[in-house]
Structure formats: structure tokens, C-alpha cells
Design a protein around this motif. Structure first.
Motif, mmCIF file in Angstrom:
data_model
loop_
_atom_site.group_PDB
_atom_site.id
_atom_site.type_symbol
_atom_site.label_atom_id
_atom_site.label_comp_id
_atom_site.label_asym_id
_atom_site.label_seq_id
_atom_site.Cartn_x
_atom_site.Cartn_y
_atom_site.Cartn_z
ATOM 1 N N SER A 1 8.803 23.383 -28.876
ATOM 2 C CA SER A 1 8.284 24.474 -28.052
ATOM 3 C C SER A 1 6.785 24.287 -27.844
ATOM 4 N N GLU A 2 6.127 23.740 -28.864
ATOM 5 C CA GLU A 2 4.711 23.428 -28.703
ATOM 6 C C GLU A 2 4.550 22.384 -27.607
ATOM 7 N N GLY A 3 5.453 21.407 -27.680
ATOM 8 C CA GLY A 3 5.379 20.335 -26.693
ATOM 9 C C GLY A 3 5.576 20.853 -25.289
ATOM 10 N N GLN A 4 6.482 21.816 -25.156
ATOM 11 C CA GLN A 4 6.713 22.371 -23.833
ATOM 12 C C GLN A 4 5.472 23.079 -23.331
ATOM 13 N N ALA A 5 4.820 23.791 -24.230
ATOM 14 C CA ALA A 5 3.597 24.479 -23.828
ATOM 15 C C ALA A 5 2.544 23.467 -23.412
ATOM 16 N N THR A 6 2.487 22.411 -24.206
ATOM 17 C CA THR A 6 1.524 21.361 -23.860
ATOM 18 C C THR A 6 1.861 20.747 -22.524
ATOM 19 N N LEU A 7 3.172 20.532 -22.317
ATOM 20 C CA LEU A 7 3.606 19.926 -21.061
ATOM 21 C C LEU A 7 3.196 20.797 -19.886
ATOM 22 N N GLU A 8 3.433 22.097 -20.023
ATOM 23 C CA GLU A 8 3.083 22.971 -18.907
ATOM 24 C C GLU A 8 1.581 22.963 -18.678
ATOM 25 N N ARG A 9 0.846 22.921 -19.774
ATOM 26 C CA ARG A 9 -0.606 22.904 -19.620
ATOM 27 C C ARG A 9 -1.044 21.603 -18.977
ATOM 28 N N LEU A 10 -0.412 20.515 -19.415
ATOM 29 C CA LEU A 10 -0.768 19.215 -18.856
ATOM 30 C C LEU A 10 -0.428 19.146 -17.387
ATOM 31 N N GLU A 11 0.723 19.689 -17.034
ATOM 32 C CA GLU A 11 1.106 19.627 -15.625
ATOM 33 C C GLU A 11 0.151 20.432 -14.782
ATOM 34 N N GLY A 12 -0.300 21.556 -15.323
ATOM 35 C CA GLY A 12 -1.272 22.341 -14.579
ATOM 36 C C GLY A 12 -2.574 21.577 -14.420
ATOM 37 N N MET A 13 -2.965 20.924 -15.494
ATOM 38 C CA MET A 13 -4.211 20.182 -15.431
ATOM 39 C C MET A 13 -4.070 18.952 -14.568
ATOM 40 N N LEU A 14 -2.885 18.379 -14.579
ATOM 41 C CA LEU A 14 -2.669 17.180 -13.777
ATOM 42 C C LEU A 14 -2.861 17.506 -12.312
ATOM 43 N N ALA A 15 -2.438 18.682 -11.912
ATOM 44 C CA ALA A 15 -2.580 19.055 -10.513
ATOM 45 C C ALA A 15 -4.045 19.189 -10.144
ATOM 46 N N GLN A 16 -4.850 19.537 -11.120
ATOM 47 C CA GLN A 16 -6.268 19.732 -10.827
ATOM 48 C C GLN A 16 -7.081 18.476 -11.079
ATOM 49 N N SER A 17 -6.746 17.832 -12.185
ATOM 50 C CA SER A 17 -7.643 16.758 -12.582
ATOM 51 C C SER A 17 -6.896 15.698 -13.363
ATOM 52 N N TYR B 1 0.840 -1.204 0.000
ATOM 53 C CA TYR B 1 0.000 0.000 0.000
ATOM 54 C C TYR B 1 0.871 1.248 0.000
ATOM 55 N N VAL B 2 0.298 2.324 -0.531
ATOM 56 C CA VAL B 2 0.884 3.636 -0.322
ATOM 57 C C VAL B 2 -0.174 4.473 0.370
ATOM 58 N N GLN B 3 0.094 4.838 1.606
ATOM 59 C CA GLN B 3 -0.870 5.620 2.356
ATOM 60 C C GLN B 3 -0.645 7.089 2.055
ATOM 61 N N LEU B 4 -1.736 7.758 1.680
ATOM 62 C CA LEU B 4 -1.643 9.132 1.210
ATOM 63 C C LEU B 4 -2.354 10.087 2.155
ATOM 64 N N PRO B 5 -1.886 11.342 2.180
ATOM 65 C CA PRO B 5 -2.630 12.334 2.963
ATOM 66 C C PRO B 5 -4.001 12.558 2.327
ATOM 67 N N ALA B 6 -5.022 12.474 3.146
ATOM 68 C CA ALA B 6 -6.379 12.505 2.612
ATOM 69 C C ALA B 6 -6.680 13.792 1.861
ATOM 70 N N ASP B 7 -6.105 14.890 2.320
ATOM 71 C CA ASP B 7 -6.444 16.162 1.679
ATOM 72 C C ASP B 7 -5.703 16.361 0.360
ATOM 73 N N GLU B 8 -4.833 15.429 -0.001
ATOM 74 C CA GLU B 8 -4.124 15.568 -1.266
ATOM 75 C C GLU B 8 -4.771 14.760 -2.374
ATOM 76 N N VAL B 9 -5.763 13.995 -2.015
ATOM 77 C CA VAL B 9 -6.343 13.084 -2.995
ATOM 78 C C VAL B 9 -7.809 13.405 -3.222
ATOM 79 N N ASP B 10 -8.158 13.568 -4.466
ATOM 80 C CA ASP B 10 -9.573 13.724 -4.806
ATOM 81 C C ASP B 10 -10.052 12.366 -5.299
#
Lengths: 99, 253
Positions: free
Chosen positions: B196-212, A73-82
């Protein structure tokens, strides 16, 4: 496992966060997730062992590389996971795999 | 008492060789010899040609230990699944074939258990203490690289024709779009090179990855273009609260 890519991305988003990795041999290691690769091998920094009586030798280790296959398992902080997002992503991944 | 076998040191694919390295297994000092971190296996040999080798899939964890309060010298700590104390790795491989009859005999403390038991049960702790403490980082890194060359068989579905790269938080922060990131994004996202397009995509993806996470998968080009247009239309897909909205969007188009 076709979910490995999903979890690779998921763990990448958790890099820098504190996690507890429980191994299949019951050892639990707490640390900061430093990096992960596509096989879900994990590097942790600033680690501490949550069960020092069982594995006292591990206390002195600062950084470590954990093979993905020994992780239970990897236990994660609950507030970091949606969890809702993760469920959606898994559902999408399953649909993609069927196509 | 550890039985050392007379095996030859590896000759090719040696990523790191460290002489004057003392080996200890479960606290027992085996002697001073040479550690070979080869792509095929990890092995150690003392001066007289005896030694032992470890297969990377059996190595659950390895680390650099620098805290002298627990062990008096800085060393490379290696945790091996299963027990090696009464036989070395070569014998372990042979005995795995007859693991069943050994278990029937109740003789299951010799490391002759199957792979599953090795992971769940006892471990062997090995310490490699080089006289040259500055070499520890190289030893550690070499082992990391070799570990990545030995993924588990069930990972065949994933991209293991590609040597794994790691998503390193320090490198990601300081070198976005650099060679490391382009390597592992290559296998996951289908980008063959980061322009450079890829880098832009990468940055966009990383931003989106953090959200969703699910949004990232759709943006990776696997989904239909209609879906992508929806995002560009500025449609507010609030994945945090309206999970169903994603599925509706797919169905509609």
C-alpha cells in the motif's frame, strides 16, 4: 544505452498523445501512443501513414506494434514536451551514470 | 518467385499456432498453411512441409489489418526489414556473412545486406490471412510478446533480464497499482513489490512524472536523502522555469 530508462519514463508520460513515428526505412506512421515498453517498442492506435503513395498497403492498418530498433525518430507535439525538463533529466542521468 | 525451404516447424516455445492461414509475401500468394508464433522465431509452413521463418529482430512492425478497402480480408500484416523475395530467411542469414562480396558484385537486391541497410532500405511486406478471423488478436498479441523477448544486443545495459511489461494507458487509468504496473516499475524504480505504501508512492510518482521527469528520477531513491528532505520541506522547486535550482540543491547537500 543508459538513457533508455529515461526515455522509457518519458514516453510513458506521453501515452495517449498523438505522435509520428519515423522508421529507419523512411516510413512515417502517425498515431496515438498506446503503450511503450522498456525496449522502447511502441504500440500505436488509430494509425495513418503520412506517405500513402510510398506505402499504400499500410493505410488499412488500425493498430500496430513497432519494434524499438527500427525507430529513427518519434515526432512529438511541441506543447507536450518540456525540453528544459528533459535536458535536466538527461543531465542528472549522466551524472548518476558517472557515479 | 519465393523459394521455400524444407525446414521443420518449431516444437517448443510456440506461443500461438494458427492453421488454415494463407501467407502472402510482397503480394504474392504462397499458399495456405500453418503459422507458428514461437518464442525463437516466426514461421509458416504450407501443407507439404515447405515454409519460411523470420527472426524477430528483422520484424520492424506488425499489425492487424481490418480495413477491407485496401486488402480484401482481415489479416496480420508483418513488415520485415530487408528483402526476402528471392530467398527465405535461412538463406538470408547465410548470405549476410558474405554480404560484402555480394555487394561488390552489385547484387544487393537479394536481401543479403547487413543489418544497417536492412533497416534503412527495402522492406518485405508479409500478410498472414487466417480463415478464422477471430484469431487475429491472439496472433498479434503472441507476436508482441515474442518481440519483447528479442531486444537488440546494444540494450544489454538496460534491464533485459526482466521480461518487458508495457505501460498501457487503459490499464493505468483503470488499475493503478495493479500487477502490470508493479512489474515494470520493479525494474525501473527498484521497488520489489507494490505494498500500500508502494501504491501511494506510485501515485505520487505518476503525478510528479507528469510534471517533471527529473524529479521522478530523484524520488526513485537514487539520490541522497537530503534531496528528498528538501522536497518534503515543501521547498518550491519550480523546475519549469528555474532549472538551475535543481543543480544548486544537489551541490549544497
Amino acid at each position: 544505452c543508459f538513457y533508455s530508462a529515461l526515455f522509457y519514463s518519458f514516453f510513458k508520460s506521453l501515452v495517449g498523445k498523438d505522435v509520428v513515428v519515423e522508421l529507419k526505412n523512411d516510413l512515417s506512421i502517425c498515431g496515438t501512443l498506446h503503450s511503450v515498453d522498456q525496449y522502447l517498442n511502441i504500440k500505436l492506435t488509430d494509425i495513418s501513414v503520412t506517405d500513402p503513395e510510398k506505402y499504400p498497403h499500410m493505410l488499412s492498418v488500425k493498430n500496430c506494434f513497432i519494434r524499438g530498433s527500427v525507430v529513427r525518430y518519434v515526432q512529438l507535439p511541441a506543447d507536450e514536451v518540456d525540453t528544459q525538463l528533459l535536458q535536466d533529466a538527461a543531465r542528472k542521468e549522466a551524472m548518476q551514470q558517472k557515479q | 518467385m519465393v523459394v521455400l525451404k524444407n525446414i521443420q516447424p518449431p516444437t517448443d516455445g510456440v506461443k500461438h499456432e494458427q492453421a488454415e492461414t494463407t501467407a502472402l509475401m510482397d503480394g504474392q500468394r504462397l499458399g495456405c498453411g500453418t503459422l507458428y508464433v514461437a518464442e525463437t522465431r516466426l514461421s509458416w509452413f504450407d501443407g507439404s512441409g515447405l515454409g519460411f521463418s523470420l527472426e524477430y529482430p528483422s520484424i520492424g512492425l506488425h499489425a492487424i489489418s481490418k480495413d477491407t478497402s485496401a486488402f480484401p480480408q482481415e489479416h496480420l500484416y508483418v513488415m520485415v526489414n530487408g528483402k526476402l523475395s528471392d530467398e527465405n530467411e535461412a538463406e538470408m542469414l547465410e548470405s549476410r556473412d558474405k554480404a560484402d562480396e555480394d555487394e561488390e558484385d552489385g547484387d544487393d537486391d537479394e536481401g543479403s545486406t547487413n543489418g544497417g541497410d536492412d533497416e534503412d532500405g527495402p522492406i518485405t511486406e508479409i500478410r498472414f490471412v487466417p480463415n478464422d478471423k477471430t484469431s487475429l488478436e491472439s496472433m498479434f498479441s503472441a507476436m508482441c510478446e515474442c518481440q519483447a523477448l528479442h531486444p537488440d544486443p546494444e540494450d544489454d545495459d538496460s534491464d533485459n533480464d526482466f521480461e518487458s511489461e508495457e505501460y498501457d494507458v487503459e490499464e493505468a487509468v483503470s488499475d493503478q497499482g495493479g500487477a502490470n504496473i508493479s512489474s515494470f516499475y520493479t525494474c525501473d524504480e527498484g521497488l520489489s513489490a507494490l505494498t500500500s505504501e508502494g501504491q501511494a508512492t506510485l501515485e505520487r510518482l505518476e503525478g510528479m512524472l507528469a510534471q517533471s521527469i527529473s524529479q521522478q528520477y530523484q524520488m526513485a531513491g537514487v539520490r541522497t536523502e537530503e534531496t528528498k528532505d528538501q522536497f518534503e520541506d515543501g521547498m518550491e522547486v519550480d523546475a519549469c522555469t528555474e532549472a538551475g535550482q535543481f543543480e544548486d540543491a544537489d551541490v549544497d547537500h
